[in-house]
Design a protein around this motif. Structure first.
Motif, PDB file in Angstrom:
ATOM      1  N   ARG A 103      73.396  16.367  -4.340  1.00 23.90           N
ATOM      2  CA  ARG A 103      73.846  15.781  -3.081  1.00 23.90           C
ATOM      3  C   ARG A 103      75.347  15.886  -2.907  1.00 23.90           C
ATOM      4  O   ARG A 103      75.843  16.085  -1.809  1.00 23.90           O
ATOM      5  CB  ARG A 103      73.437  14.322  -2.996  1.00 23.90           C
ATOM      6  CG  ARG A 103      72.273  14.158  -2.051  1.00 23.90           C
ATOM      7  CD  ARG A 103      71.862  12.765  -1.964  1.00 23.90           C
ATOM      8  NE  ARG A 103      72.407  12.112  -0.798  1.00 23.90           N
ATOM      9  CZ  ARG A 103      71.798  11.067  -0.257  1.00 23.90           C
ATOM     10  NH1 ARG A 103      70.676  10.627  -0.776  1.00 23.90           N
ATOM     11  NH2 ARG A 103      72.318  10.485   0.783  1.00 23.90           N
ATOM     12  N   ARG A 145      69.694  13.396  -6.886  1.00 27.40           N
ATOM     13  CA  ARG A 145      70.421  12.369  -6.136  1.00 27.40           C
ATOM     14  C   ARG A 145      71.922  12.394  -6.382  1.00 27.40           C
ATOM     15  O   ARG A 145      72.699  12.084  -5.499  1.00 27.40           O
ATOM     16  CB  ARG A 145      69.903  10.979  -6.519  1.00 27.40           C
ATOM     17  CG  ARG A 145      68.646  10.581  -5.797  1.00 27.40           C
ATOM     18  CD  ARG A 145      68.118   9.291  -6.377  1.00 27.40           C
ATOM     19  NE  ARG A 145      68.932   8.145  -6.039  1.00 27.40           N
ATOM     20  CZ  ARG A 145      68.636   7.277  -5.075  1.00 27.40           C
ATOM     21  NH1 ARG A 145      67.581   7.473  -4.361  1.00 27.40           N
ATOM     22  NH2 ARG A 145      69.406   6.254  -4.837  1.00 27.40           N
ATOM     23  N   HIS A 146      72.300  12.709  -7.597  1.00 32.58           N
ATOM     24  CA  HIS A 146      73.712  12.573  -7.917  1.00 32.58           C
ATOM     25  C   HIS A 146      74.453  13.902  -7.969  1.00 32.58           C
ATOM     26  O   HIS A 146      75.556  13.999  -7.471  1.00 32.58           O
ATOM     27  CB  HIS A 146      73.873  11.808  -9.230  1.00 32.58           C
ATOM     28  CG  HIS A 146      73.365  10.402  -9.137  1.00 32.58           C
ATOM     29  ND1 HIS A 146      74.132   9.367  -8.691  1.00 32.58           N
ATOM     30  CD2 HIS A 146      72.139   9.876  -9.379  1.00 32.58           C
ATOM     31  CE1 HIS A 146      73.419   8.247  -8.682  1.00 32.58           C
ATOM     32  NE2 HIS A 146      72.204   8.532  -9.090  1.00 32.58           N
ATOM     33  N   ASP A 183      82.525  11.485 -13.287  1.00 33.79           N
ATOM     34  CA  ASP A 183      82.197  10.227 -13.955  1.00 33.79           C
ATOM     35  C   ASP A 183      80.880   9.633 -13.456  1.00 33.79           C
ATOM     36  O   ASP A 183      80.130   9.048 -14.221  1.00 33.79           O
ATOM     37  CB  ASP A 183      83.318   9.203 -13.709  1.00 33.79           C
ATOM     38  CG  ASP A 183      84.551   9.527 -14.541  1.00 33.79           C
ATOM     39  OD1 ASP A 183      84.441  10.393 -15.428  1.00 33.79           O
ATOM     40  OD2 ASP A 183      85.606   8.922 -14.300  1.00 33.79           O
ATOM     41  N   TYR A 184      80.602   9.799 -12.135  1.00 27.62           N
ATOM     42  CA  TYR A 184      79.404   9.130 -11.626  1.00 27.62           C
ATOM     43  C   TYR A 184      78.125   9.785 -12.130  1.00 27.62           C
ATOM     44  O   TYR A 184      77.069   9.155 -12.125  1.00 27.62           O
ATOM     45  CB  TYR A 184      79.414   9.025 -10.094  1.00 27.62           C
ATOM     46  CG  TYR A 184      79.648  10.308  -9.350  1.00 27.62           C
ATOM     47  CD1 TYR A 184      80.891  10.597  -8.811  1.00 27.62           C
ATOM     48  CD2 TYR A 184      78.629  11.226  -9.168  1.00 27.62           C
ATOM     49  CE1 TYR A 184      81.118  11.754  -8.121  1.00 27.62           C
ATOM     50  CE2 TYR A 184      78.851  12.396  -8.475  1.00 27.62           C
ATOM     51  CZ  TYR A 184      80.099  12.661  -7.948  1.00 27.62           C
ATOM     52  OH  TYR A 184      80.311  13.827  -7.272  1.00 27.62           O
ATOM     53  N   LYS A 215      73.519   8.884 -15.850  1.00 21.06           N
ATOM     54  CA  LYS A 215      72.821   9.077 -17.129  1.00 21.06           C
ATOM     55  C   LYS A 215      72.760   7.770 -17.908  1.00 21.06           C
ATOM     56  O   LYS A 215      71.749   7.457 -18.532  1.00 21.06           O
ATOM     57  CB  LYS A 215      73.536  10.146 -17.965  1.00 21.06           C
ATOM     58  CG  LYS A 215      73.316  11.552 -17.459  1.00 21.06           C
ATOM     59  CD  LYS A 215      74.033  12.542 -18.364  1.00 21.06           C
ATOM     60  CE  LYS A 215      73.995  13.930 -17.763  1.00 21.06           C
ATOM     61  NZ  LYS A 215      75.079  14.768 -18.325  1.00 21.06           N
ATOM     62  N   ALA A 216      73.856   7.026 -17.855  1.00 21.11           N
ATOM     63  CA  ALA A 216      73.900   5.760 -18.593  1.00 21.11           C
ATOM     64  C   ALA A 216      72.887   4.756 -18.046  1.00 21.11           C
ATOM     65  O   ALA A 216      72.497   3.819 -18.730  1.00 21.11           O
ATOM     66  CB  ALA A 216      75.305   5.166 -18.534  1.00 21.11           C
ATOM     67  N   LYS A 217      72.466   4.956 -16.784  1.00 22.73           N
ATOM     68  CA  LYS A 217      71.462   4.067 -16.211  1.00 22.73           C
ATOM     69  C   LYS A 217      70.067   4.410 -16.705  1.00 22.73           C
ATOM     70  O   LYS A 217      69.113   3.711 -16.364  1.00 22.73           O
ATOM     71  CB  LYS A 217      71.460   4.210 -14.698  1.00 22.73           C
ATOM     72  CG  LYS A 217      72.632   3.599 -13.985  1.00 22.73           C
ATOM     73  CD  LYS A 217      72.330   3.768 -12.497  1.00 22.73           C
ATOM     74  CE  LYS A 217      73.482   3.557 -11.605  1.00 22.73           C
ATOM     75  NZ  LYS A 217      73.127   3.962 -10.229  1.00 22.73           N
ATOM     76  N   GLY A 218      69.946   5.522 -17.427  1.00 28.26           N
ATOM     77  CA  GLY A 218      68.634   5.907 -17.941  1.00 28.26           C
ATOM     78  C   GLY A 218      67.776   6.633 -16.925  1.00 28.26           C
ATOM     79  O   GLY A 218      66.561   6.729 -17.103  1.00 28.26           O
ATOM     80  N   LEU A 219      68.385   7.140 -15.859  1.00 31.52           N
ATOM     81  CA  LEU A 219      67.596   7.856 -14.850  1.00 31.52           C
ATOM     82  C   LEU A 219      67.066   9.163 -15.427  1.00 31.52           C
ATOM     83  O   LEU A 219      67.673   9.748 -16.321  1.00 31.52           O
ATOM     84  CB  LEU A 219      68.464   8.157 -13.631  1.00 31.52           C
ATOM     85  CG  LEU A 219      69.094   6.942 -12.948  1.00 31.52           C
ATOM     86  CD1 LEU A 219      69.982   7.400 -11.797  1.00 31.52           C
ATOM     87  CD2 LEU A 219      68.017   6.008 -12.432  1.00 31.52           C
ATOM     88  N   ASP A 220      65.926   9.610 -14.889  1.00 32.48           N
ATOM     89  CA  ASP A 220      65.366  10.874 -15.341  1.00 32.48           C
ATOM     90  C   ASP A 220      66.298  12.019 -14.927  1.00 32.48           C
ATOM     91  O   ASP A 220      66.932  11.949 -13.884  1.00 32.48           O
ATOM     92  CB  ASP A 220      63.983  11.090 -14.713  1.00 32.48           C
ATOM     93  CG  ASP A 220      62.996  10.055 -15.232  1.00 32.48           C
ATOM     94  OD1 ASP A 220      63.188   9.599 -16.367  1.00 32.48           O
ATOM     95  OD2 ASP A 220      62.070   9.696 -14.496  1.00 32.48           O
ATOM     96  N   PRO A 221      66.339  13.083 -15.751  1.00 36.87           N
ATOM     97  CA  PRO A 221      67.245  14.195 -15.445  1.00 36.87           C
ATOM     98  C   PRO A 221      67.022  14.769 -14.042  1.00 36.87           C
ATOM     99  O   PRO A 221      67.978  15.138 -13.369  1.00 36.87           O
ATOM    100  CB  PRO A 221      66.893  15.232 -16.515  1.00 36.87           C
ATOM    101  CG  PRO A 221      66.316  14.457 -17.628  1.00 36.87           C
ATOM    102  CD  PRO A 221      65.637  13.268 -17.027  1.00 36.87           C
ATOM    103  N   ARG A 251      77.880  10.753 -15.282  1.00 35.20           N
ATOM    104  CA  ARG A 251      77.751  10.043 -16.558  1.00 35.20           C
ATOM    105  C   ARG A 251      77.174   8.647 -16.324  1.00 35.20           C
ATOM    106  O   ARG A 251      76.299   8.189 -17.071  1.00 35.20           O
ATOM    107  CB  ARG A 251      79.137   9.960 -17.217  1.00 35.20           C
ATOM    108  CG  ARG A 251      79.110   9.364 -18.611  1.00 35.20           C
ATOM    109  CD  ARG A 251      80.499   9.228 -19.169  1.00 35.20           C
ATOM    110  NE  ARG A 251      81.311   8.379 -18.305  1.00 35.20           N
ATOM    111  CZ  ARG A 251      82.633   8.219 -18.438  1.00 35.20           C
ATOM    112  NH1 ARG A 251      83.283   8.861 -19.378  1.00 35.20           N
ATOM    113  NH2 ARG A 251      83.299   7.428 -17.625  1.00 35.20           N
ATOM    114  N   THR A 252      77.640   7.997 -15.253  1.00 38.13           N
ATOM    115  CA  THR A 252      77.103   6.672 -14.922  1.00 38.13           C
ATOM    116  C   THR A 252      75.596   6.760 -14.694  1.00 38.13           C
ATOM    117  O   THR A 252      74.830   5.935 -15.199  1.00 38.13           O
ATOM    118  CB  THR A 252      77.760   6.126 -13.635  1.00 38.13           C
ATOM    119  OG1 THR A 252      79.167   6.140 -13.813  1.00 38.13           O
ATOM    120  CG2 THR A 252      77.286   4.723 -13.341  1.00 38.13           C
ATOM    121  N   LYS A 280      73.864  25.264 -14.533  1.00 42.19           N
ATOM    122  CA  LYS A 280      73.220  24.520 -15.616  1.00 42.19           C
ATOM    123  C   LYS A 280      73.247  25.310 -16.921  1.00 42.19           C
ATOM    124  O   LYS A 280      73.250  24.735 -18.003  1.00 42.19           O
ATOM    125  CB  LYS A 280      71.773  24.192 -15.245  1.00 42.19           C
ATOM    126  CG  LYS A 280      71.640  23.191 -14.112  1.00 42.19           C
ATOM    127  CD  LYS A 280      72.094  21.789 -14.513  1.00 42.19           C
ATOM    128  CE  LYS A 280      70.971  21.012 -15.162  1.00 42.19           C
ATOM    129  NZ  LYS A 280      71.363  19.591 -15.326  1.00 42.19           N
TER     130      LYS A 280
END
Lengths: 334, 339
Positions: free
Chosen positions: A253, A249-250, A231-232, A237-243, A234-235, A122
């Motif tokens: 995992r 999850r993304h 890419d997923y 993030k585009a969904k507005g999920l919390d960091p 970025r997807t 990070k």
């Protein structure tokens, strides 16, 4: 999933068979043969023949192998020459010690390695990333026995914080129904004993876990960096999920897939590393046992020990493959 | 008032080696129910501008100027936590490659429900039912069973439908589709475009369609912006743009579209040269080095978008393509590539 596990289990049968053949031949290929090893170099021809007949060594090899296999399957690995005790009994006593040590070492490596690698990724190319890269390089290149001796000198001899040898204080009385001392202490409800056993485990576990720690940290860092660019992510993030959700999850995992493989391989290797660590800390586990067997040419122990180590390695690998299938849906039905 | 209003948006990437001027002041409005096309070749800044609007630029990228007005708020100035409430809820986004844009280790249903649960406060069962409904809506057969499948068990076209389902699950006001059909077979492309067209109509969503494919905008967009080197060089109602392209770059694009009805001898006319290096920002029109109509003025002063043939058709060019030259070439291109 169940089908996959069953198939993997069936696959281990030929591996174990091949392994038993190798171990069987290995002992018979030694110069002098088992009879000489038992009787010593100066044994007479007569006594050698007598022993060979007693042990069935005069029979054809395939016949010998089958009876050897029958013995293994019935749980008889023979007896140690030096202690006269059945090898199975020794295993029962020493395996829990090594298991406890390896588990603690791996726990240390994973609990520290994954967060370290994650944070480094990070903060890619930041100070922390560079520090952890250098530190893990040192960790990987540091000889286990030297680190063990160094720790022993500092924390046991100089500071006197931790005990130097063994699994438990010799003056302490604790029942051992399982052989896993930590578990035994819990069963007995003896808090002091638990702490005592833990104190005996700290240094050996750190010494043994340092290399896996460094490796786990580096693989985690590389895997997380890799996944962060996917890419997923970025997807997500585009969904507005919390960091935190994106990371858990993304990112993690997916990053865990290569890490799990490495953890498995390292757990297998810990068994070899245990030989050095257990010797330095006089830890009565499988490692020091086999080392002594080699020293005293106790072939039955070497034979049984190698078979057991190899079996453990296969079991660990099987567990890794199964957990991998759980984590990665893409290989589940193949 | 426009649903979304972008004003003079400028995006730069700061790397160790150079500063990349990816987007250099673009402005446009999007109304509810409107479909807007943004066309340009790779690297012209079209994807970057959409990522910038949503605040999900890569680490090295930053919005250095401009506004993105959505309702009464400027998205550029919003804190990330507030922006996250808008992303996925009010503005949905569909990406180019459905093979890599879905998380391979999460069940498709979970990937749809997580956006519902985040934005609409649904419980597990409610979100599950809604996810099935949305997947059904985008045309995924047996949606109630397929929510338990993983992305690798879907074909490319089906995955793109899943992406669209995720983007529209919260019934956003705006949908941004970044090259949604580029990675798909031609027959599947048509299906996906039809789906988008239908959804926009039913929901009254505003659609921003980013593509390099002129055929795609011809079939779906009311207005089209042509982007070059981080700027809009021409903007017009789509039909007019195809009929009478006035910017030499737009004309070049149209001329380089292959046509099935062209005779064997007829050759495609490529645009000579290559797009400019965006790490160097020069005065003058950035298309000038490749432009047959360029004058000294083109090379010295940067042209602004200005009305030509009425207020709806605007072009940033000192020396627009003369009307007479345009007519023959362009209209036949539209027939070949469009609808």
């Amino acid at each position: 999933m169940l089908k996959y596990i069953v198939r993997r289990l069936i696959l281990t049968v030929p591996i174990l068979l091949g392994l038993s053949i190798l171990v069987f031949l290995f002992v018979r290929a030694l110069p002098g043969g088992p009879a000489i090893a038992l009787l010593g170099e100066r044994a007479t021809q007569e006594s050698v023949e007598q022993i060979e007949e007693e042990l069935g060594l005069d029979r054809p090899l395939p016949v010998q192998y089958l009876s050897y296999l029958r013995n293994i399957l019935s749980g008889d690995l023979g007896s140690s020459v030096s202690t006269r005790r059945p090898i199975v009994d020794e295993l029962k006593q020493r395996f829990p010690a090594t298991f406890e040590l390896a588990a603690m070492a791996m726990l240390f490596a994973v609990a520290a390695g994954i967060p370290l690698g994650y944070v480094a990724a990070k903060r890619y190319q930041g100070v922390l990333d560079n520090v952890s890269l250098v530190a893990s390089l040192i960790g990987i290149s540091f000889p286990v026995f030297f680190l063990a001796l160094l720790m022993k000198y500092v924390f046991a001899v100089k500071l006197g914080w931790l005990p130097t040898v063994g699994r438990i204080d010799v003056t302490r009385s604790l029942e051992h129904p399982t052989g896993f001392y930590l578990l035994d202490a819990i069963i007995a409800g003896d808090g002091e004993a638990f702490v005592d056993v833990l104190e005996h485990l700290i240094m050996p576990a750190i010494a043994l876990g340092t290399i896996p720690l460094a490796i786990v940290a580096r693989i985690t860092r590389a895997a997380v960096l890799d996944v962060l660019g996917e890419d997923y992510v970025r997807t997500a993030k585009a969904k507005g999920l919390d960091p935190s959700v994106v990371d858990r999850r993304h990112v993690l995992r997916n990053a865990m897939l290569p890490v799990v493989t490495v953890i498995g391989l390292q757990t297998g290797l810990l068994l070899t590393g245990a030989v050095l660590t257990e010797t330095v800390f006089s830890f009565p586990g499988l490692g020091s046992w086999i080392l002594n067997a080699i020293r005293f040419r106790d072939y039955a122990v070497i034979q049984g020990g190698i078979l057991f180590f190899a079996g453990m390695f296969i079991v660990v690998n099987l567990l890794v493959d199964i957990s991998y299938a759980f984590l990665n849906p893409r290989i589940r039905y193949r | 008032m426009a649903l979304l209003s972008v004003e003079d948006l400028e995006v730069r990437f700061f790397t160790r080696r150079a500063t990349i001027h990816a987007v250099n002041g673009i402005s446009f409005d999007l109304d509810a129910g409107e479909t807007l096309g943004v066309v340009g070749e790779s690297g012209c800044g079209k994807s970057v501008s959409s990522l910038a609007m949503l605040g999900i630029l890569p680490k090295t990228g930053r919005i250095t100027r401009g506004e993105v007005r959505f309702g009464d708020r400027d998205l550029v100035k919003l804190k990330d936590a507030d922006l996250r409430e808008i992303r996925g809820r009010d503005i949905g986004m569909v990406f180019q490659d459905p093979m890599t844009s879905l998380n391979p280790v999460l069940k498709v249903g979970d990937q749809v429900t997580e956006v519902l649960r985040k934005h609409l406060d649904m419980d597990k069962d409610g979100a599950r039912r809604e996810a099935v409904a949305v997947l059904d809506r985008v045309g995924i057969p047996h949606a109630s069973e397929r929510v338990y499948d993983y992305p690798h068990q879907f074909s490319g076209g089906m995955r793109q439908r899943v992406m669209i389902a995720m983007a529209i699950a919260c019934r956003p006001k705006i949908l941004i589709a970044d090259e949604p059909t580029t990675a798909l077979d031609v027959t599947i492309q048509a299906q996906i475009l039809d789906l988008l067209k239908g959804l926009v109509k039913e929901e009254g969503m505003g659609l921003i369609l980013i593509t390099h494919d002129l055929g795609v905008v011809a079939g779906i967009c009311e207005r089209t912006h042509v982007m070059y080197a981080g700027r809009f060089v021409e903007t017009a109602p789509t039909n007019e743009l195809f009929d009478r392209p006035r910017h030499p770059y737009t004309l070049g694009l149209l001329r380089s579209v292959p046509r099935l009805d062209a005779s064997q001898k007829e050759k495609l006319i490529p645009i000579p040269g290559a797009p400019p290096d965006l790490s160097i920002l020069r005065e003058g029109c950035s298309f000038a080095p490749r432009c047959p109509y360029a004058t000294d003025e083109s090379r010295e002063r940067t042209p602004m978008l200005e009305g030509i043939d009425g207020p709806m058709h605007r072009v940033a060019c000192w020396n627009p393509v003369p009307d007479a030259e345009v007519a023959t070439v362009a209209s036949s291109s539209l027939e070949a590539s469009g609808s």
